[in-house]
Design a protein around this motif. Sequence first.
Motif, PDB file in Angstrom:
ATOM      1  N   UNK A 156      91.862 -11.780  83.620  1.00  0.00           N
ATOM      2  CA  UNK A 156      90.988 -12.826  84.157  1.00  0.00           C
ATOM      3  C   UNK A 156      89.650 -12.222  84.573  1.00  0.00           C
ATOM      4  N   UNK A 157      89.710 -11.048  85.208  1.00  0.00           N
ATOM      5  CA  UNK A 157      88.473 -10.380  85.619  1.00  0.00           C
ATOM      6  C   UNK A 157      87.597 -10.071  84.404  1.00  0.00           C
ATOM      7  N   UNK A 158      88.215  -9.608  83.308  1.00  0.00           N
ATOM      8  CA  UNK A 158      87.454  -9.328  82.080  1.00  0.00           C
ATOM      9  C   UNK A 158      86.803 -10.600  81.533  1.00  0.00           C
ATOM     10  N   UNK A 159      87.536 -11.719  81.568  1.00  0.00           N
ATOM     11  CA  UNK A 159      86.969 -13.002  81.128  1.00  0.00           C
ATOM     12  C   UNK A 159      85.805 -13.415  82.022  1.00  0.00           C
ATOM     13  N   UNK A 160      85.978 -13.227  83.334  1.00  0.00           N
ATOM     14  CA  UNK A 160      84.909 -13.565  84.275  1.00  0.00           C
ATOM     15  C   UNK A 160      83.676 -12.680  84.043  1.00  0.00           C
ATOM     16  N   UNK A 161      83.929 -11.395  83.768  1.00  0.00           N
ATOM     17  CA  UNK A 161      82.811 -10.482  83.483  1.00  0.00           C
ATOM     18  C   UNK A 161      82.055 -10.930  82.244  1.00  0.00           C
ATOM     19  N   UNK A 162      82.789 -11.337  81.221  1.00  0.00           N
ATOM     20  CA  UNK A 162      82.165 -11.783  79.971  1.00  0.00           C
ATOM     21  C   UNK A 162      81.335 -13.042  80.218  1.00  0.00           C
ATOM     22  N   UNK A 163      81.915 -13.986  80.956  1.00  0.00           N
ATOM     23  CA  UNK A 163      81.204 -15.227  81.271  1.00  0.00           C
ATOM     24  C   UNK A 163      79.927 -14.931  82.071  1.00  0.00           C
ATOM     25  N   UNK A 164      80.046 -14.012  83.031  1.00  0.00           N
ATOM     26  CA  UNK A 164      78.905 -13.611  83.863  1.00  0.00           C
ATOM     27  C   UNK A 164      77.820 -12.968  83.005  1.00  0.00           C
ATOM     28  N   UNK A 165      78.244 -12.122  82.054  1.00  0.00           N
ATOM     29  CA  UNK A 165      77.300 -11.440  81.158  1.00  0.00           C
ATOM     30  C   UNK A 165      76.559 -12.444  80.269  1.00  0.00           C
ATOM     31  N   UNK A 166      77.307 -13.397  79.681  1.00  0.00           N
ATOM     32  CA  UNK A 166      76.679 -14.407  78.820  1.00  0.00           C
ATOM     33  C   UNK A 166      75.698 -15.271  79.622  1.00  0.00           C
ATOM     34  N   UNK A 167      76.063 -15.589  80.857  1.00  0.00           N
ATOM     35  CA  UNK A 167      75.237 -16.476  81.681  1.00  0.00           C
ATOM     36  C   UNK A 167      73.955 -15.789  82.133  1.00  0.00           C
ATOM     37  N   UNK A 168      73.987 -14.450  82.233  1.00  0.00           N
ATOM     38  CA  UNK A 168      72.868 -13.719  82.858  1.00  0.00           C
ATOM     39  C   UNK A 168      71.499 -13.971  82.200  1.00  0.00           C
ATOM     40  N   UNK A 169      71.250 -13.875  80.884  1.00  0.00           N
ATOM     41  CA  UNK A 169      72.151 -13.372  79.853  1.00  0.00           C
ATOM     42  C   UNK A 169      71.959 -11.869  79.658  1.00  0.00           C
ATOM     43  N   UNK A 170      73.047 -11.217  79.191  1.00  0.00           N
ATOM     44  CA  UNK A 170      72.978  -9.792  78.900  1.00  0.00           C
ATOM     45  C   UNK A 170      73.883  -9.459  77.737  1.00  0.00           C
ATOM     46  N   UNK A 171      73.811  -8.201  77.262  1.00  0.00           N
ATOM     47  CA  UNK A 171      74.635  -7.787  76.115  1.00  0.00           C
ATOM     48  C   UNK A 171      75.772  -6.864  76.541  1.00  0.00           C
ATOM     49  N   UNK A 172      75.794  -6.470  77.826  1.00  0.00           N
ATOM     50  CA  UNK A 172      76.870  -5.611  78.303  1.00  0.00           C
ATOM     51  C   UNK A 172      76.979  -5.697  79.814  1.00  0.00           C
ATOM     52  N   UNK A 173      78.198  -5.491  80.324  1.00  0.00           N
ATOM     53  CA  UNK A 173      78.405  -5.492  81.768  1.00  0.00           C
ATOM     54  C   UNK A 173      79.595  -4.588  82.078  1.00  0.00           C
ATOM     55  N   UNK A 174      79.415  -3.702  83.050  1.00  0.00           N
ATOM     56  CA  UNK A 174      80.475  -2.780  83.451  1.00  0.00           C
ATOM     57  C   UNK A 174      81.043  -3.230  84.794  1.00  0.00           C
ATOM     58  N   UNK A 175      82.336  -2.989  85.011  1.00  0.00           N
ATOM     59  CA  UNK A 175      83.008  -3.473  86.220  1.00  0.00           C
ATOM     60  C   UNK A 175      82.292  -3.074  87.527  1.00  0.00           C
ATOM     61  N   UNK A 176      81.794  -1.833  87.659  1.00  0.00           N
ATOM     62  CA  UNK A 176      81.113  -1.495  88.924  1.00  0.00           C
ATOM     63  C   UNK A 176      79.905  -2.380  89.215  1.00  0.00           C
ATOM     64  N   UNK A 177      79.319  -2.992  88.178  1.00  0.00           N
ATOM     65  CA  UNK A 177      78.176  -3.882  88.394  1.00  0.00           C
ATOM     66  C   UNK A 177      78.575  -5.170  89.113  1.00  0.00           C
ATOM     67  N   UNK A 178      79.875  -5.482  89.103  1.00  0.00           N
ATOM     68  CA  UNK A 178      80.350  -6.628  89.885  1.00  0.00           C
ATOM     69  C   UNK A 178      81.194  -6.133  91.066  1.00  0.00           C
TER      70      UNK A 178
END
Length: 176
Positions: free
Chosen positions: A30-52
């Motif tokens: 679920x966290x990975x899905x949330x990270x992906x959703x957060x990345x798309x919304x930003x928008x960005x092309x990558x997001x690492x867990x420490x960034x959240x």
Amino acid sequence: MALLKILEVPNPLLKKKSEPVKEITDQLRKTLDDMLETMYAAPGVGLAAPQVGLLKRMVVIDVTRDDEPKKPYKMINPVITAHSEETTVHDEGCLSVPEQYAPVERFETVTVEYTDENGTKQTLNADGLLAICIQHELEHLEGTLFIDHLSKVKRDMIVRRVEKERRWKNSHSEEE
Ligand code: NI
């Protein structure tokens, strides 16, 4: 799914080393899905867990353009196992260093091994923007940001700009 808060410089969590993921649970997926959703919304092309704010070794990446079908990667415990001799220099940005860009030298191609969200080992040979993005995101897991490749003067200037912009935004949102 939910949007997560993206930490920005100079948040000290961004400088910490992340811990390996030991078990792939539904919560982790679920966290990975949330990270992906957060990345798309930003928008960005990558997001690492420490960034959240999560010091776990996992990243999400999707470098496809808006007019292309999405191709998301969810990488758990990723490791670069091989890279080209050739390097390339590209202007990079980072969701934790909003609206700031600077050239960084990276390997042209990399091989990355990781575990996917189903627990399956994967090997990916990457070039182009995907290779750059993998190197950038994996560095986040070591507490390294793209601005750490720049001179101290340049880095300090960028962090000051981000702080100034954030103060400006905060003061204006209070007025509304
Ligand atoms: Ni970044």
